[in-house]
Design an enzyme around this catalytic site. Sequence first.
Site, PDB file in Angstrom:
ATOM      1  N   ASN A   1     -10.123  -0.381   0.358  1.00 44.57           N
ATOM      2  CA  ASN A   1      -8.762  -0.513   1.138  1.00 44.57           C
ATOM      3  C   ASN A   1      -8.479  -0.930  -0.994  1.00 44.57           C
ATOM      4  O   ASN A   1      -8.553  -2.396  -0.998  1.00 44.57           O
ATOM      5  CB  ASN A   1      -8.243  -1.439   2.309  1.00 44.57           C
TER       6      ASN A   1
ATOM      7  N   CYS B   1       1.011  -1.448  -0.002  1.00 41.32           N
ATOM      8  CA  CYS B   1       0.204   0.111   0.011  1.00 41.32           C
ATOM      9  C   CYS B   1       0.814   1.365  -0.160  1.00 41.32           C
ATOM     10  O   CYS B   1       0.117   2.701  -0.037  1.00 41.32           O
ATOM     11  CB  CYS B   1      -0.932   0.400   1.226  1.00 41.32           C
TER      12      CYS B   1
ATOM     13  N   HIS C   1      -3.277   7.146   2.911  1.00 42.98           N
ATOM     14  CA  HIS C   1      -4.247   5.184   1.799  1.00 42.98           C
ATOM     15  C   HIS C   1      -5.217   5.125   1.958  1.00 42.98           C
ATOM     16  O   HIS C   1      -5.691   5.493   3.295  1.00 42.98           O
ATOM     17  CB  HIS C   1      -2.617   4.430   1.921  1.00 42.98           C
TER      18      HIS C   1
HETATM   19  N1  ACO Z   1     -17.557  -8.506  10.891  1.00 42.08           N
HETATM   20  C1  ACO Z   1     -17.571  -8.542  12.595  1.00 42.08           C
HETATM   21  N2  ACO Z   1     -16.647  -9.444  13.816  1.00 42.08           N
HETATM   22  C2  ACO Z   1     -15.523  -9.055  13.142  1.00 42.08           C
HETATM   23  C3  ACO Z   1     -15.710  -8.771  11.626  1.00 42.08           C
HETATM   24  C4  ACO Z   1     -16.035  -8.728  11.255  1.00 42.08           C
HETATM   25  N3  ACO Z   1     -15.756  -8.293   9.688  1.00 42.08           N
HETATM   26  N4  ACO Z   1     -13.810  -8.931  11.695  1.00 42.08           N
HETATM   27  C5  ACO Z   1     -13.507  -9.186  13.151  1.00 42.08           C
HETATM   28  N5  ACO Z   1     -14.819  -9.349  13.788  1.00 42.08           N
HETATM   29  C6  ACO Z   1     -15.421  -9.905  15.045  1.00 42.08           C
HETATM   30  C7  ACO Z   1     -13.326 -10.079  16.226  1.00 42.08           C
HETATM   31  O1  ACO Z   1     -13.444 -12.155  15.907  1.00 42.08           O
HETATM   32  C8  ACO Z   1     -13.624  -9.773  17.029  1.00 42.08           C
HETATM   33  O2  ACO Z   1     -14.197 -10.661  17.680  1.00 42.08           O
HETATM   34  P1  ACO Z   1     -14.143 -10.746  19.472  1.00 42.08           P
HETATM   35  O3  ACO Z   1     -13.991  -9.624  20.437  1.00 42.08           O
HETATM   36  O4  ACO Z   1     -14.373 -12.314  20.080  1.00 42.08           O
HETATM   37  O5  ACO Z   1     -12.435 -11.851  19.116  1.00 42.08           O
HETATM   38  C9  ACO Z   1     -14.100  -8.474  17.180  1.00 42.08           C
HETATM   39  O6  ACO Z   1     -15.056  -8.603  15.719  1.00 42.08           O
HETATM   40  C10 ACO Z   1     -13.247  -7.261  17.318  1.00 42.08           C
HETATM   41  O7  ACO Z   1     -11.959  -7.451  16.778  1.00 42.08           O
HETATM   42  P2  ACO Z   1     -10.349  -6.206  16.335  1.00 42.08           P
HETATM   43  O8  ACO Z   1      -9.277  -7.096  15.145  1.00 42.08           O
HETATM   44  O9  ACO Z   1     -10.386  -6.348  17.387  1.00 42.08           O
HETATM   45  O10 ACO Z   1     -11.226  -5.660  15.749  1.00 42.08           O
HETATM   46  P3  ACO Z   1     -10.478  -3.789  15.605  1.00 42.08           P
HETATM   47  O11 ACO Z   1     -11.705  -2.262  16.045  1.00 42.08           O
HETATM   48  O12 ACO Z   1      -9.422  -3.558  15.674  1.00 42.08           O
HETATM   49  O13 ACO Z   1     -11.236  -4.023  14.157  1.00 42.08           O
HETATM   50  C11 ACO Z   1      -9.586  -3.885  12.029  1.00 42.08           C
HETATM   51  C12 ACO Z   1     -10.251  -4.489  12.570  1.00 42.08           C
HETATM   52  C13 ACO Z   1     -10.796  -3.171  10.725  1.00 42.08           C
HETATM   53  C14 ACO Z   1      -9.254  -4.656  10.594  1.00 42.08           C
HETATM   54  C15 ACO Z   1      -8.746  -2.673  12.315  1.00 42.08           C
HETATM   55  O14 ACO Z   1      -7.759  -3.370  13.344  1.00 42.08           O
HETATM   56  C16 ACO Z   1      -7.651  -2.303  11.062  1.00 42.08           C
HETATM   57  O15 ACO Z   1      -8.290  -1.596  10.301  1.00 42.08           O
HETATM   58  N6  ACO Z   1      -6.397  -2.655  11.448  1.00 42.08           N
HETATM   59  C17 ACO Z   1      -5.623  -1.747   9.801  1.00 42.08           C
HETATM   60  C18 ACO Z   1      -5.556  -2.514   9.047  1.00 42.08           C
HETATM   61  C19 ACO Z   1      -5.443  -1.738   8.257  1.00 42.08           C
HETATM   62  O16 ACO Z   1      -5.161  -1.015   7.349  1.00 42.08           O
HETATM   63  N7  ACO Z   1      -4.956  -3.654   6.864  1.00 42.08           N
HETATM   64  C20 ACO Z   1      -4.224  -2.478   5.627  1.00 42.08           C
HETATM   65  C21 ACO Z   1      -2.938  -1.927   5.720  1.00 42.08           C
HETATM   66  S1  ACO Z   1      -2.402  -1.789   4.024  1.00 42.08           S
HETATM   67  C22 ACO Z   1      -1.818  -2.629   3.048  1.00 42.08           C
HETATM   68  O17 ACO Z   1      -0.662  -3.125   3.033  1.00 42.08           O
HETATM   69  C23 ACO Z   1      -2.504  -4.159   2.406  1.00 42.08           C
END
Ligand code: ACO
Length: 328
Positions: free
Chosen positions: A283, A111, A253
């Site tokens: 994304n 990214c 990004h």
């Molecule tokens: N739908 C419903 N529930 C979900 C989903 C979903 N799609 N995904 C995860 N959950 C659940 C998890 O299982 C967890 O449940 P639990 O508490 O029972 O274990 C709960 O939701 C919370 O999960 P977290 O991973 O802690 O959620 P968070 O608030 O951190 O959000 C997210 C996750 C959106 C992925 C966030 O961490 C994020 O945006 N991180 C950055 C990711 C990113 O930017 N990646 C791309 C980088 S660019 C590249 O190089 C490609």
Amino acid sequence: MGVSIIGCGSATPTQVMTNDNLSHLVETSDEWIRTRTGIQKRHLATTDSSLSELCTQAAQEAIAMARLAPGDIDLIILATSTADDLFGSAAKVQHLLEANNAVAFDLTAACSGFVFGLITASQFIRTGVYETVLVIGADILSRWVDWSDRTTCVLFGDGAGAVVCQGITDHDNLLGFAMYSDGQQHDALNIGYHGIEKQLKDGLTINQGTYKPITMKGRDVYRFAVEKVPEVIEKALFKAQLTTDDIDWLILHQANQRIIDAVAKRLKIPSHKVITNLDEYGNTSAASIPLALDEAVRQGKIKSGDVVATSGFGAGLSWGAAIFRWGI
Ligand code: ACO
């Protein structure tokens, strides 16, 4: 020799997957995805389309806006992690564009790819080696998403964006930049190779396979982005001898609305200066910055002379920022 960015273009697939559509595929909901990420839809490449074709469409628009012909392009840099061919897709794009005078190569930095590509292009221009450079950021991550993994499949979409950079003699519109890598965190975000051993003869065994779907330590990537992106933008601003008050537009990004909001807040950049379109596209990896730039330019938001601060971040881990003045 200075650098000006004089044209942009983008292309996205027509096929759209909404959050509601996704909730029939994995256990998730529109509400969860919207509140945690800001994403409402993503465009996914159709079975008969290719990365090279998306790139070509975006590039044609950028070349037309720059009022140039494909034959004027000296260099094509294609930032992608999802080339149609592991040997690279840039040369095929050169062929499809009929950019017959250009040398073309791929650049892989996830990214961060578009920002790294833009900075690479500017080095060739500043040294006088090439005058006109096409930088494309494009990815079809839907090829590599595990569509049964709700923690990643809700995040990504497909697309391509492109800009044309050209040398100018009396000033330089690439005002400042900075780039970083931290391979210690290489396992935070991966499309890792996985193979099995294959014995070719006694005492000679190789490993052959393919790539596994995307894996991501979401929280680690989130923390990394919120800490490093404001830092790298400040470093690029320092090199440009500017402050955050000089920024007309912030284009990050498009990974997560919460990351974008947190970075803007830390930099004290008001929300009306922040460009986002991840609600529509999710994304799109290396495509997200030029895609958002192109939309904002065509909507008449970004005007010639405006100062744009942009930052890419992602797998590697890698991150970078570029501050530029749009137009000649
Ligand atoms: N739908 C419903 N529930 C979900 C989903 C979903 N799609 N995904 C995860 N959950 C659940 C998890 O299982 C967890 O449940 P639990 O508490 O029972 O274990 C709960 O939701 C919370 O999960 P977290 O991973 O802690 O959620 P968070 O608030 O951190 O959000 C997210 C996750 C959106 C992925 C966030 O961490 C994020 O945006 N991180 C950055 C990711 C990113 O930017 N990646 C791309 C980088 S660019 C590249 O190089 C490609």
